[in-house]
Design a protein around this motif. Structure first.
Motif, PDB file in Angstrom:
ATOM      1  N   ALA A  69       0.808  -1.216   0.000  1.00  0.00           N
ATOM      2  CA  ALA A  69       0.000   0.000   0.000  1.00  0.00           C
ATOM      3  C   ALA A  69       0.841   1.266   0.000  1.00  0.00           C
ATOM      4  N   SER A  70       2.163   1.131   0.097  1.00  0.00           N
ATOM      5  CA  SER A  70       3.062   2.277  -0.050  1.00  0.00           C
ATOM      6  C   SER A  70       4.386   1.788  -0.601  1.00  0.00           C
ATOM      7  N   ASP A  71       5.135   2.680  -1.210  1.00  0.00           N
ATOM      8  CA  ASP A  71       6.443   2.312  -1.756  1.00  0.00           C
ATOM      9  C   ASP A  71       7.422   1.900  -0.659  1.00  0.00           C
ATOM     10  N   GLU A  72       7.359   2.553   0.482  1.00  0.00           N
ATOM     11  CA  GLU A  72       8.300   2.197   1.546  1.00  0.00           C
ATOM     12  C   GLU A  72       8.111   0.749   1.971  1.00  0.00           C
ATOM     13  N   MET A  73       6.871   0.307   2.076  1.00  0.00           N
ATOM     14  CA  MET A  73       6.621  -1.092   2.398  1.00  0.00           C
ATOM     15  C   MET A  73       7.059  -2.003   1.251  1.00  0.00           C
ATOM     16  N   ALA A  74       6.841  -1.560   0.013  1.00  0.00           N
ATOM     17  CA  ALA A  74       7.259  -2.366  -1.147  1.00  0.00           C
ATOM     18  C   ALA A  74       8.769  -2.569  -1.142  1.00  0.00           C
ATOM     19  N   ILE A  75       9.515  -1.531  -0.797  1.00  0.00           N
ATOM     20  CA  ILE A  75      10.970  -1.644  -0.732  1.00  0.00           C
ATOM     21  C   ILE A  75      11.381  -2.656   0.339  1.00  0.00           C
ATOM     22  N   GLY A  76      10.705  -2.624   1.490  1.00  0.00           N
ATOM     23  CA  GLY A  76      11.013  -3.584   2.542  1.00  0.00           C
ATOM     24  C   GLY A  76      10.749  -5.012   2.107  1.00  0.00           C
ATOM     25  N   VAL A  77       9.613  -5.253   1.436  1.00  0.00           N
ATOM     26  CA  VAL A  77       9.286  -6.599   0.969  1.00  0.00           C
ATOM     27  C   VAL A  77      10.283  -7.062  -0.085  1.00  0.00           C
ATOM     28  N   ARG A  78      10.659  -6.169  -0.980  1.00  0.00           N
ATOM     29  CA  ARG A  78      11.613  -6.544  -2.013  1.00  0.00           C
ATOM     30  C   ARG A  78      12.947  -6.979  -1.420  1.00  0.00           C
ATOM     31  N   GLU A  79      13.410  -6.261  -0.410  1.00  0.00           N
ATOM     32  CA  GLU A  79      14.675  -6.641   0.216  1.00  0.00           C
ATOM     33  C   GLU A  79      14.563  -7.965   0.960  1.00  0.00           C
ATOM     34  N   SER A  80      13.376  -8.248   1.525  1.00  0.00           N
ATOM     35  CA  SER A  80      13.162  -9.560   2.145  1.00  0.00           C
ATOM     36  C   SER A  80      13.285 -10.671   1.109  1.00  0.00           C
ATOM     37  N   ALA A  81      12.678 -10.458  -0.053  1.00  0.00           N
ATOM     38  CA  ALA A  81      12.741 -11.462  -1.121  1.00  0.00           C
ATOM     39  C   ALA A  81      14.182 -11.725  -1.531  1.00  0.00           C
ATOM     40  N   ARG A  82      14.932 -10.678  -1.717  1.00  0.00           N
ATOM     41  CA  ARG A  82      16.332 -10.842  -2.115  1.00  0.00           C
ATOM     42  C   ARG A  82      17.132 -11.543  -1.029  1.00  0.00           C
ATOM     43  N   GLY A  83      16.840 -11.223   0.225  1.00  0.00           N
ATOM     44  CA  GLY A  83      17.539 -11.880   1.320  1.00  0.00           C
ATOM     45  C   GLY A  83      17.263 -13.370   1.387  1.00  0.00           C
ATOM     46  N   LEU A  84      16.118 -13.789   0.871  1.00  0.00           N
ATOM     47  CA  LEU A  84      15.759 -15.201   0.852  1.00  0.00           C
ATOM     48  C   LEU A  84      16.216 -15.888  -0.431  1.00  0.00           C
ATOM     49  N   GLY A  85      16.935 -15.169  -1.278  1.00  0.00           N
ATOM     50  CA  GLY A  85      17.463 -15.753  -2.502  1.00  0.00           C
ATOM     51  C   GLY A  85      16.508 -15.722  -3.676  1.00  0.00           C
ATOM     52  N   LEU A  86      15.399 -14.975  -3.557  1.00  0.00           N
ATOM     53  CA  LEU A  86      14.451 -14.848  -4.661  1.00  0.00           C
ATOM     54  C   LEU A  86      14.912 -13.738  -5.608  1.00  0.00           C
ATOM     55  N   ARG A  87      14.833 -14.004  -6.879  1.00  0.00           N
ATOM     56  CA  ARG A  87      15.176 -12.987  -7.865  1.00  0.00           C
ATOM     57  C   ARG A  87      13.947 -12.117  -8.133  1.00  0.00           C
ATOM     58  N   VAL A  88      14.173 -10.811  -8.189  1.00  0.00           N
ATOM     59  CA  VAL A  88      13.106  -9.848  -8.484  1.00  0.00           C
ATOM     60  C   VAL A  88      13.407  -9.204  -9.827  1.00  0.00           C
ATOM     61  N   PRO A  89      12.563  -9.391 -10.848  1.00  0.00           N
ATOM     62  CA  PRO A  89      11.205  -9.939 -10.787  1.00  0.00           C
ATOM     63  C   PRO A  89      11.072 -11.368 -11.303  1.00  0.00           C
ATOM     64  N   GLU A  90      12.176 -12.058 -11.591  1.00  0.00           N
ATOM     65  CA  GLU A  90      12.070 -13.383 -12.206  1.00  0.00           C
ATOM     66  C   GLU A  90      11.301 -14.378 -11.331  1.00  0.00           C
ATOM     67  N   ASP A  91      11.532 -14.338 -10.014  1.00  0.00           N
ATOM     68  CA  ASP A  91      10.863 -15.262  -9.095  1.00  0.00           C
ATOM     69  C   ASP A  91       9.717 -14.611  -8.335  1.00  0.00           C
ATOM     70  N   PHE A  92       9.775 -13.309  -8.191  1.00  0.00           N
ATOM     71  CA  PHE A  92       8.818 -12.617  -7.317  1.00  0.00           C
ATOM     72  C   PHE A  92       8.701 -11.163  -7.767  1.00  0.00           C
ATOM     73  N   SER A  93       7.466 -10.662  -7.841  1.00  0.00           N
ATOM     74  CA  SER A  93       7.214  -9.271  -8.239  1.00  0.00           C
ATOM     75  C   SER A  93       6.619  -8.489  -7.075  1.00  0.00           C
ATOM     76  N   VAL A  94       6.907  -7.189  -7.025  1.00  0.00           N
ATOM     77  CA  VAL A  94       6.328  -6.314  -6.001  1.00  0.00           C
ATOM     78  C   VAL A  94       6.077  -4.941  -6.602  1.00  0.00           C
ATOM     79  N   ILE A  95       4.932  -4.361  -6.230  1.00  0.00           N
ATOM     80  CA  ILE A  95       4.552  -3.028  -6.693  1.00  0.00           C
ATOM     81  C   ILE A  95       4.084  -2.221  -5.494  1.00  0.00           C
ATOM     82  N   GLY A  96       4.342  -0.915  -5.516  1.00  0.00           N
ATOM     83  CA  GLY A  96       3.908  -0.042  -4.440  1.00  0.00           C
ATOM     84  C   GLY A  96       3.018   1.072  -4.946  1.00  0.00           C
ATOM     85  N   ILE A  97       2.780   2.024  -4.066  1.00  0.00           N
ATOM     86  CA  ILE A  97       2.012   3.236  -4.397  1.00  0.00           C
ATOM     87  C   ILE A  97       2.748   4.420  -3.798  1.00  0.00           C
ATOM     88  N   ASP A  98       2.935   5.469  -4.570  1.00  0.00           N
ATOM     89  CA  ASP A  98       3.463   6.766  -4.123  1.00  0.00           C
ATOM     90  C   ASP A  98       4.449   7.363  -5.122  1.00  0.00           C
TER      91      ASP A  98
END
Length: 335
Positions: free
Chosen positions: A247-276
């Motif tokens: 629901a906000s870009d700041e949260m989207a950035i946090g989720v994206r970094e979690s994905a990368r920390g778990l070894g997920l490629r963004v966006p090949e394995d996981f996509s995230v979009i925010g608002i703002d």
């Protein structure tokens, strides 16, 4: 020390015209106002704010009321409002209603406003009935940004349409397993925007015939830190979503970094979009639905100035546009 009479004599106008020009009133032509300002600067004349306030009954100060002042969204609004007010000889006083806990805020009181301000701008603050009654009793014009106040001008985006744009982008890329982060308790001080965005997420998923998995709906205090922590738990689930709407870009950035920390490629394995379109979103390649936050602040300041200087206290609602900005954090659903 120069006086207002000296300025009037050198500028070739009346004392009353000098007073109106320095106060930013509209009954002075732009050419005359500039001439008066130039002469006042040349003679080092500065009007006494106290004397001006006593003579006019005006403080030329506007209250800007926010639930948080440490967040990017609110800081951007305050900066834009102050610049717009300053251009017309007014200034802002900030009232931060943040309490010790995320789900509460301080009340707006008479001591904050009485004889201190000429009007107020609220920043996504749902006003309680007794607070609205206080503003009415003091005769203060009010302009809202975000959460509306009945009968008062409001500047906002369409949160439901904005969220629908974000979700539809992921659906168009083929995603069906979509999570969400940004839910808040119903008693949070600025609940309207989070609730509208979550409702729109659910409605858009339903319209597309896609299930909403409640385990994939995450609460958050709308910070990157909380989203990174909670997003890690979401992405460890089996099954997990292939994409998340924040629901906000700041949260989207946090989720994206979690994905990368778990070894997920963004966006090949996981996509995230925010608002703002947060200040760092372009640098970080975050797909988002952009809103022009500064433009909302300027628009609200102009509406309040119209009420103060022209007596135009309308109840217009100004809905600002948003637009999808596709960057590198979203891609087709993984095979």
């Amino acid at each position: 020390m120069s006086t207002i009479t000296d300025v009037a004599r050198v500028a070739g106008v009346s004392v009353a015209t000098v007073s109106r020009a320095l106060r930013g009133l509209d009954r002075v032509s732009p050419e005359t106002r500039q001439r008066v300002l130039d002469v006042a600067e040349e003679l080092h004349y500065v009007a006494s704010p106290t004397a001006t306030s006593l003579a006019s009954g005006r403080t030329r100060v506007v209250a800007v009321v926010a639930p948080f002042l440490t967040r990017w969204f609110f800081a951007t609004l305050v900066s834009a409002i102050e610049k717009e007010l300053r251009s017309r000889g007014h200034h802002a006083i900030l009232f931060d209603l943040e309490d010790d806990t995320y789900d509460q805020r301080l009340p707006l009181t008479q001591n904050m406003l009485w004889k201190r301000v000429d009007g107020l701008i609220t920043l996504n603050v749902p006003m309680e009935p007794d607070e609205v009654a206080l503003v009415d009793r003091l005769g203060l014009p009010l302009v809202a940004i975000g959460s509306s106040v009945p009968g008062r001008p409001c500047v906002r985006i369409d949160d439901r349409t904005t969220m629908r744009t974000a979700v539809q982008h992921l659906i168009d890329l083929g995603h069906e397993r979509i999570g969400y982060i940004g839910d808040v308790p119903r008693n949070v001080a600025h609940v309207q925007t989070p609730q509208d965005r979550l409702d729109a997420f659910r409605a858009t998923m339903a319209a597309a015939g896609l299930p909403v998995v409640e385990e994939w709906i995450l609460g958050s205090d709308w910070t990157a830190e909380a989203a990174a922590r909670d997003g890690a738990g979401l992405l460890r689930l089996d099954p997990r979503p292939t994409a998340v709407v924040a629901a906000s870009d700041e949260m989207a950035i946090g989720v994206r970094e979690s994905a990368r920390g778990l070894g997920l490629r963004v966006p090949e394995d996981f996509s995230v979009i925010g608002i703002d379109d947060y200040v760092l979103s372009g640098v970080l390649g975050l797909t988002t639905v952009r809103q022009d936050v500064a433009a909302q602040g300027r628009a609200a300041a102009r509406l309040l100035l119209a009420a103060l200087l022209e007596g135009d206290e309308g109840s217009d609602e100004v809905v600002m546009p948003t637009e999808l900005v596709v960057r590198s954090s979203t891609g087709p659903v993984p095979a």
